[in-house]
Design an enzyme around this catalytic site. Structure first.
Site, PDB file in Angstrom:
ATOM      1  N   PRO A 145      38.241  36.251  34.155  1.00 25.73           N
ATOM      2  CA  PRO A 145      37.771  36.879  35.396  1.00 25.73           C
ATOM      3  C   PRO A 145      36.966  38.165  35.178  1.00 25.73           C
ATOM      4  CG  PRO A 145      40.068  37.417  35.049  1.00 25.73           C
ATOM      5  CD  PRO A 145      39.680  36.473  33.932  1.00 25.73           C
ATOM      6  N   CYS A 146      35.788  38.031  34.584  1.00 24.98           N
ATOM      7  CA  CYS A 146      34.969  39.206  34.269  1.00 24.98           C
ATOM      8  C   CYS A 146      34.453  39.914  35.515  1.00 24.98           C
ATOM      9  CB  CYS A 146      33.819  38.838  33.338  1.00 24.98           C
ATOM     10  SG  CYS A 146      32.784  37.478  33.920  1.00 24.98           S
ATOM     11  N   HIS A 147      34.592  39.284  36.682  1.00 24.44           N
ATOM     12  CA  HIS A 147      34.197  39.957  37.926  1.00 24.44           C
ATOM     13  C   HIS A 147      35.103  41.149  38.219  1.00 24.44           C
ATOM     14  CE1 HIS A 147      37.165  36.841  39.034  1.00 24.44           C
ATOM     15  NE2 HIS A 147      37.591  37.725  39.934  1.00 24.44           N
TER      16      HIS A 147
END
Length: 206
Positions: A145-147
């Protein structure tokens, strides 16, 4: 002999089409998850990046890819759960990139962190730009989940932007109940606080 790569595209999601690229064999390998951008749909990006892909219908997917498709749909419909990393291929990532992705994978839904905080978490406090580059190249957005990584000033943009575009990043943060206004996180979202004993490590032998 190199196995043929295949793709399946989830056509309708809250952030546009999402394409999964995988190697279909006895031991299926998920090679890439590609998000749509404001300018190009994920399938267009995929066919610009890969040659000779075979497009597969949902009914012809193996059980592992079907589960991933359903998991992504559930997540984008608001379900709170953590993706399994079984059958994901990290062989194209450097050891440093895997460290970054592992730390990001172990963040919690509804939390955010900065590039600098993530750099400190992996023991490289000055490598915040390299962390940004590693997240930009994340082969499995949503699953990793790089967001959840934002800038120090709490704006949601990054050094290299988010793969699916800044609008998609805002949608995903909002989905996790992180309040964003004018591209800036304004809720008191906790930064990452990882229990190192509970962390799941990426398989660096792939």
């Amino acid at each position: 002999m190199e196995m043929e790569l295949k793709e399946f595209t989830i056509e309708k999601t809250i952030i546009g089409p999402i394409t999964i690229v995988f190697q279909d064999s006895d031991n299926v390998l998920i090679k890439n998850i590609i998000l749509s951008t404001p300018d190009l749909k994920s399938k267009e990006i995929t066919y610009k990046s890969y040659d000779n892909l075979d497009s597969v219908s949902f009914s012809h997917l193996n059980k592992r890819i079907k589960k991933l498709v359903l998991d992504i749909q559930d997540y984008l419909n608001g379900k709170d759960f953590k993706f399994s990393l079984d059958n994901f291929d990290f062989s194209g990532c450097s050891p440093f990139e895997r460290e970054v992705l592992n730390a990001e994978y172990n963040t919690k839904r509804g939390s955010v962190n900065t590039y600098g905080e993530l750099a400190k978490e992996i023991g490289h406090p000055k490598a915040y730009r390299a962390v940004g580059n590693a997240l930009r190249k994340n082969p499995f957005p949503i699953v990793i989940p790089c967001h959840r990584t934002i800038k120090k000033d709490r704006t949601i943009g990054g050094f290299n932007g988010y793969q699916g575009g800044i609008e998609s990043k805002e949608i995903l943060l909002s989905l996790e109940n992180v309040e964003v206004q004018q591209r800036k996180v304004i809720s008191e979202s906790p930064v990452i606080s990882l229990n190192k004993k509970a962390q799941k490590k990426l398989d660096i032998d792939n």
